[in-house]
Design a protein around this motif. Structure first.
Motif, mmCIF file in Angstrom:
data_model
loop_
_atom_site.group_PDB
_atom_site.id
_atom_site.type_symbol
_atom_site.label_atom_id
_atom_site.label_comp_id
_atom_site.label_asym_id
_atom_site.label_seq_id
_atom_site.Cartn_x
_atom_site.Cartn_y
_atom_site.Cartn_z
ATOM 1 N N LEU A 25 0.822 -1.206 0.000
ATOM 2 C CA LEU A 25 0.000 0.000 0.000
ATOM 3 C C LEU A 25 0.856 1.255 0.000
ATOM 4 O O LEU A 25 0.537 2.248 -0.671
ATOM 5 N N ARG A 26 1.980 1.224 0.723
ATOM 6 C CA ARG A 26 2.883 2.378 0.714
ATOM 7 C C ARG A 26 3.413 2.635 -0.693
ATOM 8 O O ARG A 26 3.470 3.783 -1.148
ATOM 9 N N PHE A 27 3.835 1.569 -1.379
ATOM 10 C CA PHE A 27 4.358 1.746 -2.735
ATOM 11 C C PHE A 27 3.272 2.263 -3.681
ATOM 12 O O PHE A 27 3.536 3.120 -4.537
ATOM 13 N N ILE A 28 2.059 1.766 -3.550
ATOM 14 C CA ILE A 28 0.967 2.246 -4.399
ATOM 15 C C ILE A 28 0.735 3.735 -4.170
ATOM 16 O O ILE A 28 0.608 4.527 -5.124
ATOM 17 N N LEU A 29 0.662 4.144 -2.902
ATOM 18 C CA LEU A 29 0.458 5.558 -2.584
ATOM 19 C C LEU A 29 1.575 6.423 -3.154
ATOM 20 O O LEU A 29 1.332 7.491 -3.735
ATOM 21 N N ILE A 30 2.819 5.970 -2.985
ATOM 22 C CA ILE A 30 3.974 6.742 -3.450
ATOM 23 C C ILE A 30 3.918 6.948 -4.954
ATOM 24 O O ILE A 30 4.034 8.080 -5.455
ATOM 25 N N PHE A 31 3.722 5.878 -5.702
ATOM 26 C CA PHE A 31 3.814 5.986 -7.158
ATOM 27 C C PHE A 31 2.590 6.636 -7.788
ATOM 28 O O PHE A 31 2.717 7.381 -8.763
ATOM 29 N N VAL A 32 1.394 6.395 -7.236
ATOM 30 C CA VAL A 32 0.204 7.057 -7.768
ATOM 31 C C VAL A 32 0.297 8.568 -7.546
ATOM 32 O O VAL A 32 0.075 9.367 -8.475
ATOM 33 N N ALA A 33 0.646 8.981 -6.336
ATOM 34 C CA ALA A 33 0.732 10.410 -6.037
ATOM 35 C C ALA A 33 1.858 11.070 -6.831
ATOM 36 O O ALA A 33 1.685 12.148 -7.415
ATOM 37 N N ALA A 34 3.032 10.426 -6.860
ATOM 38 C CA ALA A 34 4.187 11.010 -7.542
ATOM 39 C C ALA A 34 3.957 11.123 -9.043
ATOM 40 O O ALA A 34 4.242 12.172 -9.648
ATOM 41 N N ARG A 35 3.449 10.076 -9.666
ATOM 42 C CA ARG A 35 3.269 10.114 -11.114
ATOM 43 C C ARG A 35 2.159 11.079 -11.513
ATOM 44 O O ARG A 35 2.217 11.713 -12.576
ATOM 45 N N THR A 36 1.122 11.200 -10.687
ATOM 46 C CA THR A 36 0.043 12.142 -11.004
ATOM 47 C C THR A 36 0.583 13.566 -11.088
ATOM 48 O O THR A 36 0.330 14.288 -12.059
ATOM 49 N N LEU A 37 1.335 13.976 -10.068
ATOM 50 C CA LEU A 37 1.873 15.339 -10.066
ATOM 51 C C LEU A 37 2.987 15.505 -11.094
ATOM 52 O O LEU A 37 3.138 16.578 -11.698
ATOM 53 N N ALA A 38 3.783 14.454 -11.310
ATOM 54 C CA ALA A 38 4.838 14.535 -12.321
ATOM 55 C C ALA A 38 4.243 14.762 -13.707
ATOM 56 O O ALA A 38 4.779 15.538 -14.509
#
Length: 458
Positions: A25-38
């Motif tokens: 779940l931590r990895f999902i949160l990290i990559f979804v949030a990061a890629r959205t803003l990126a």
């Protein structure tokens, strides 16, 4: 090890399920949030790393509390704990304990991302281009490092009464220059092959080397908690010798490195060879009392002369794309931006410090543009503005300070605002100054020199 009471109350199966769910779940949160803003920032031609950092702020201690480093002492969101508790069939209060105990594994992944990113930075350093405009680049780099470093450090200590080591670190964080941002703007406007463009690229390489050396020394001193002269001298000498050896090896050791890589026939040999080199230099740097980050950068410098350089670069970039994202999101997640809340009188001092650092960061680099000592006509303002963005390099420096625990929340936030401010402002100012203004006659680097900078070095 988990707490004994926790181990006794939760079955091994439920414990394993909880740890797995938390990690995924931590990895999902990290990559979804990061890629959205990126994805948002890349459409505005801004560094995606800023999006990763802001993603951490949003889901971290200053935002939704979904990704909370244990050292922040911030309560993990009930949405997170309730979801894990229901799926793993364990009490909600135990989720936080498991979360904190397993956070070290995520930190290790983020460190791998940092070292890989620094390795890639060294690998992409065009030392030949630096030599082609060596004298001018050197003078610009020295002024661009010394001026913001001195003004920032002394100003924080004398005006704001910040302790010596945090003040020195904040000053050092302003020495960086983002090669990627400046090169992108210069390339878009047709100025990358001009004399100004080559000077800025060369000076930015030197800035990174000098800045990382300074930070390695400051972090090492911070671990000891003192500013005695003898340890400082030893660390400076060790850092300089380490970088000099790395630069020499980048010329002399490449054939030996290539021979070793060529003997490896299994798939992924170039990537494995690169990370063996990375591990050896990080080990060597740590063994002599320096930061492993300096070793990672040195490994990139050594590999930059390899005939396999482009293949290594292509192999390392996906690793950086994954694990460096974790690093920058964790940096943002650990920041407490409540310390710069304008409505809170106690927090206004951090905003004042941020304004001071931002002003010094601009003045120090723009002034460096006038350090081009040459009879040839030079657009000094373009050189100075080209040196201004801190970008991903400034965020790497900030991440080092955060990870080492040298900075208080107010100073962390101030440095973050300085990095973001210069990163957004510099491309805008460069476009305003250069838009519709083609390179002047006689000021463009010859095509053969741009392709082979060493052609005019002698």
């Amino acid at each position: 090890m988990l707490l004994p009471t926790l181990l006794s109350e939760i079955s091994s199966h439920d414990l394993e399920v909880a740890e797995t769910l938390i990690g995924v779940l931590r990895f999902i949160l990290i990559f979804v949030a990061a890629r959205t803003l990126a994805e948002v920032l890349v459409r505005f031609e801004l560094p995606t790393i800023l999006g990763e950092l802001l993603a951490g702020v949003i889901i971290g201690a200053s935002g939704l509390h979904l990704l909370v480093p244990p050292e922040t002492q911030v309560q993990l969101s009930g949405v997170f704990t309730d979801a894990i508790a229901a799926l793993a069939h364990i009490p909600g209060e135990d989720v936080t304990a498991i979360y904190d105990e397993s956070f070290g594994a995520l930190r290790s992944v983020s460190n791998l991302g940092l070292y890989s990113l620094l390795f890639l930075t060294g690998l992409e350093s065009e030392l030949d281009e630096l030599m082609a405009v060596g004298v001018q680049a050197f003078s610009v780099a020295v002024v661009g490092v010394v001026l913001p470093f001195a003004l920032g450090t002394l100003g924080l200590m004398t005006i704001f009464h910040v302790d010596a080591i945090p003040a020195i670190f904040a000053g050092a964080s302003m020495t960086a220059t983002s090669i990627g941002i400046t090169a992108s703007v210069f390339g878009e406007l047709g100025y990358l092959r001009t004399r100004e463009g080559q000077i800025v690229i060369g000076a930015a390489v030197l800035d990174d080397i000098l800045g990382i050396v300074i930070l390695a020394i400051v972090v090492s001193l911070g671990a000891g908690g003192s500013l005695e002269i003898a340890p400082i001298i030893r660390l400076v000498v060790a850092a300089v010798l380490f970088v000099v050896v790395a630069l020499v090896l980048s010329r002399k050791a490449a054939p030996a490195f290539d021979w070793v890589v060529d003997q490896l026939k299994a798939p992924g040999s170039k990537l494995v060879g690169a990370y063996l080199l990375l591990g050896a230099t990080c080990f060597a740097a740590t063994a002599i009392g320096l930061e492993a980050a300096l070793g990672a950068f040195a490994a990139g410098l050594i590999a930059s002369a390899s005939k396999h350089r482009h293949e290594i670069q292509a192999a390392v970039m996906p690793i950086v794309g994954l694990f460096a994202t974790v690093f920058f999101v964790l940096v943002g997640a650990g920041m407490d931006l409540s310390v710069i809340n304008p409505s809170d009188p106690a927090a206004r001092s951090a905003l004042v410090i941020a304004g001071f650092l931002f002003l010094v960061a601009i003045i120090g680099k723009v002034a460096a543009g006038w350090a081009v000592f040459s009879k040839e006509k030079t657009n000094h303002l373009v050189v100075g503005l080209g040196m201004m963005p801190r970008g991903e390099v400034g965020l790497i420096f900030l991440g080092l300070g955060t990870a080492s625990g040298l900075l208080n929340p107010g100073l962390e936030a101030a440095i973050l605002l300085m990095v973001i401010g210069t990163t957004f402002l510099a491309p805008v100012l460069l476009r305003l100054v250069l838009k519709g203004k083609p390179p002047e006659d006689g000021n463009e680097v010859p095509e053969e020199l741009a392709a082979d900078p060493m052609a005019g070095a002698s």
